[in-house]
Design an enzyme around this catalytic site. Structure first.
Site, PDB file in Angstrom:
ATOM      1  N   HIS A  29     -13.481  -0.048 -17.903  1.00 36.74           N
ATOM      2  CA  HIS A  29     -12.328   0.816 -17.699  1.00 36.74           C
ATOM      3  C   HIS A  29     -12.631   1.919 -16.701  1.00 36.74           C
ATOM      4  CE1 HIS A  29      -9.371  -0.606 -20.575  1.00 36.74           C
ATOM      5  NE2 HIS A  29     -10.310  -0.732 -21.491  1.00 36.74           N
ATOM      6  N   ASP A  39     -11.207  14.031 -10.903  1.00 41.22           N
ATOM      7  CA  ASP A  39     -12.406  13.237 -10.680  1.00 41.22           C
ATOM      8  C   ASP A  39     -12.219  11.860 -11.302  1.00 41.22           C
ATOM      9  OD1 ASP A  39     -14.274  14.701  -9.179  1.00 41.22           O
ATOM     10  OD2 ASP A  39     -14.774  15.944 -10.903  1.00 41.22           O
ATOM     11  N   ASP A  45     -17.521  10.508 -11.235  1.00 39.05           N
ATOM     12  CA  ASP A  45     -17.891   9.959  -9.926  1.00 39.05           C
ATOM     13  C   ASP A  45     -18.954  10.789  -9.223  1.00 39.05           C
ATOM     14  OD1 ASP A  45     -16.286  12.169  -9.242  1.00 39.05           O
ATOM     15  OD2 ASP A  45     -14.637  10.941  -8.490  1.00 39.05           O
ATOM     16  N   ASP A  46     -18.900  12.109  -9.371  1.00 40.80           N
ATOM     17  CA  ASP A  46     -19.905  12.961  -8.736  1.00 40.80           C
ATOM     18  C   ASP A  46     -21.295  12.736  -9.325  1.00 40.80           C
ATOM     19  OD1 ASP A  46     -18.113  14.159  -6.999  1.00 40.80           O
ATOM     20  OD2 ASP A  46     -17.587  15.740  -8.403  1.00 40.80           O
ATOM     21  N   CYS A  99     -10.071   0.242 -12.584  1.00 37.86           N
ATOM     22  CA  CYS A  99      -8.892   0.857 -11.990  1.00 37.86           C
ATOM     23  C   CYS A  99      -9.271   2.104 -11.194  1.00 37.86           C
ATOM     24  CB  CYS A  99      -7.889   1.223 -13.082  1.00 37.86           C
ATOM     25  SG  CYS A  99      -7.222  -0.215 -13.946  1.00 37.86           S
TER      26      CYS A  99
END
Length: 286
Positions: free
Chosen positions: A85, A103, A115-116, A138
């Site tokens: 997910h 984010d 993501d960072d 997604c």
């Protein structure tokens, strides 16, 4: 001689205790991870790790990323694949890297992985390492930046044969929007602290490695699950065809894109140190 290492992550569910009662049940993500590990083996990558569902925790993923970063040097290859997910959380630190103040996250077993955080770990790889990231989730268009643009009912109807959000959630790899909000509100202190720590640790260095991302869809699209593989992973495996594909990475991406529906359009992104020679190689060449 160049060395290859790979890490493959696939989650068919998450820990409901960490996601406010939501278990995120999916069908094909574990198969995706195992099939990508098989691809890596056939491509000649000798050091391979697969983390399935309950083993795909933040600590385990971070440990494997750091082990790979320490082991690889210029010219080596790191292949990273994730199937599961995708979600988003507010970026309270400001709009400098996320204009929409959101984010993107990967939903690991014990919490969302921002993501960072992934970008920070990729920054630890030595200059000249070739990194290939394949994200089947997604909102994965850029991998480290996302745009919250919910699909219209018409687009959802076309892609998933229904515009009912509850039914879309069972056939796509999106963390339900209400759960995104509820989990963040419950664990706001935790996620804000992670973001603050990441912001304070930034030193504006360019990524020394070259990172090539092929994602399952654009930032504003959803990635479909499947009975055997996710739509993106299954298509990628068909194009690769056991290693018979002879084009370079751009041709590989274009052929995957050609076979995918318009409402789930994979994206290609290259960041870090310029390395045109890498981009011209046959995919997954060690």
């Amino acid at each position: 001689m160049a060395r290859g290492t790979s890490l493959h992550i696939g989650l068919n569910r998450v820990d409901p205790n960490e996601y406010d009662g939501w278990d995120g049940k999916l069908i094909a993500c574990e198969n995706d991870a195992r099939d990508m590990e098989q691809l890596a083996r056939m491509a000649g990558i000798q050091d391979r790790t697969t983390l399935i569902t309950a083993d795909a925790t933040v600590d385990n993923v971070t440990r494997e990323l750091r082990m790979a970063a320490r082991a690889l040097s210029s010219g080596d290859l790191f292949l990273f694949s994730y199937s599961g997910h995708g979600g988003q959380i507010p970026d309270f630190t400001g709009p400098e890297d996320e204009p929409d103040r959101l984010d993107e996250t990967m939903c690991l077993y014990d919490r969302e992985y921002i993501d960072d955080e992934l970008y920070q770990e990729l920054g630890e790889f030595s200059e000249g390492v070739r990194i290939v990231c394949l994200l089947d989730c997604c909102h994965s268009g850029t991998g480290i930046k996302a745009v919250r643009d919910v699909l219209t009912p018409e687009a959802l109807e076309e892609q998933f044969q229904t515009a009912d959000p509850s039914e879309v959630e069972t056939t796509s790899r999106i963390m339900p929007l209400d759960k995104q909000y509820e989990v963040y509100e419950r664990d706001k202190v935790r996620y804000d602290a992670i973001q603050q720590h990441l912001k304070e640790g930034k030193d504006n260095r360019d990524l020394g490695a070259t990172a090539l991302l092929i994602s399952a869809c654009q930032d504003n699209q959803l990635a479909a699950d499947g009975l055997r593989n996710g739509l993106f992973t299954g298509t990628l495996l068909q194009v690769w065809n056991g290693g018979d594909f002879t084009g370079d990475y751009r041709a590989f991406y274009r052929e995957i894109l050609r076979r995918m529906p318009a409402n789930q359009s994979p994206n290609l992104l290259v960041t870090g140190r310029a390395d045109s020679r890498f981009i011209r190689q046959q995919p997954f060449t060690v």
